[in-house]
Design an enzyme around this catalytic site. Sequence first.
Site, PDB file in Angstrom:
ATOM      1  N   THR A   1       0.924  -1.287  -0.029  1.00 37.94           N
ATOM      2  CA  THR A   1       0.231   0.116   0.121  1.00 37.94           C
ATOM      3  C   THR A   1       0.883   1.400  -0.046  1.00 37.94           C
ATOM      4  OG1 THR A   1      -1.903  -1.131   1.064  1.00 37.94           O
ATOM      5  CG2 THR A   1      -1.721   1.274   1.256  1.00 37.94           C
TER       6      THR A   1
ATOM      7  N   PHE B   1       1.425   5.179   1.065  1.00 36.57           N
ATOM      8  CA  PHE B   1       0.825   6.106   1.683  1.00 36.57           C
ATOM      9  C   PHE B   1       1.341   7.561   1.479  1.00 36.57           C
ATOM     10  CE2 PHE B   1       0.023   2.270   4.071  1.00 36.57           C
ATOM     11  CZ  PHE B   1      -0.967   2.565   4.745  1.00 36.57           C
TER      12      PHE B   1
END
Length: 221
Positions: free
Chosen positions: A180, A182
Site C-alpha cells: 500500500t 501512503f
Amino acid sequence: MNEGLWSDAVNKIAFQGVPGAYSHMSCQAVKPDMEAVACASFEDMLNEVEEGRAGLAMVPVENSIAGRVADIHHLLPSSGLYITGEHFQRVNHHIMAPRGAKLDTLTHVHSHAQGLAPCRKRIRGLALPPVMPADTAGAAKDVAESDDPRIGAIASRLAAEIYDLDILFESAEDDIHNTTRFLLMASQPSVPERGNRMSTTLVFQLRRVHAALSKLSRIHS
C-alpha cells in the site's frame, strides 16, 4: 493554540483505523518517535492536522492489488494539506483467532474488503465464509472481544500482538508483493532536498468535452 499544545501536536501523527491497522504500522515505520493517533474516519484524520491537533497524517491512497483506496481521493483536494512524504508499506496478512483456537475449527473469517481481496484464494481453499467489518485491525479487535474460537480475522501481526490473538496461518495473501502506498500530509509545505527521488502529485479539473483526459495526456507528454 498555546505553545505547549502546539508542541504536543507536532509530535503526533494521525491515521485512520484502530491500533494495529496497517496505517498504524506505517506510522511506526516512518515516524517511530511520534505518537500515533487513531481516527474513526479519513475526514477525522485530516481534520486532526487541519485543526492543529496533529503534525502529520498518514494517508493510504492505493494498493498494488485492490487499487485506489475508496473515499480518500475526493477529500484530499479540499483538505488544505500538503504532501510532504511518501511511504510504501508491505501488507502481510495473517489469519488469527482467540487464544487456543484451531484453524480447522473456524467457521468464519472477518476483515475489511482490502484485507479479504488479497487473500481470496486462501479463504476459498479453507472454505471460510468472509464477513466485512470497517477495517482489518477493527476485525481483530472484534474477534478478540467475542472470544469465540470459531471466528477468525485477517489482519496484521501488530493487531495480533495488541489484541492478544493467536496467528493460525501466516502470510495468507495470494500475492507476496502486496503493498500500500501512503502519503504523509502536513498543514505546511516542505520542499524536498535537491537530488532526492520523488513523486509529483497533480490535482486538476477537466472541462466536459469529448476525450478531455486523452487531450490532457497529449499536452503533457
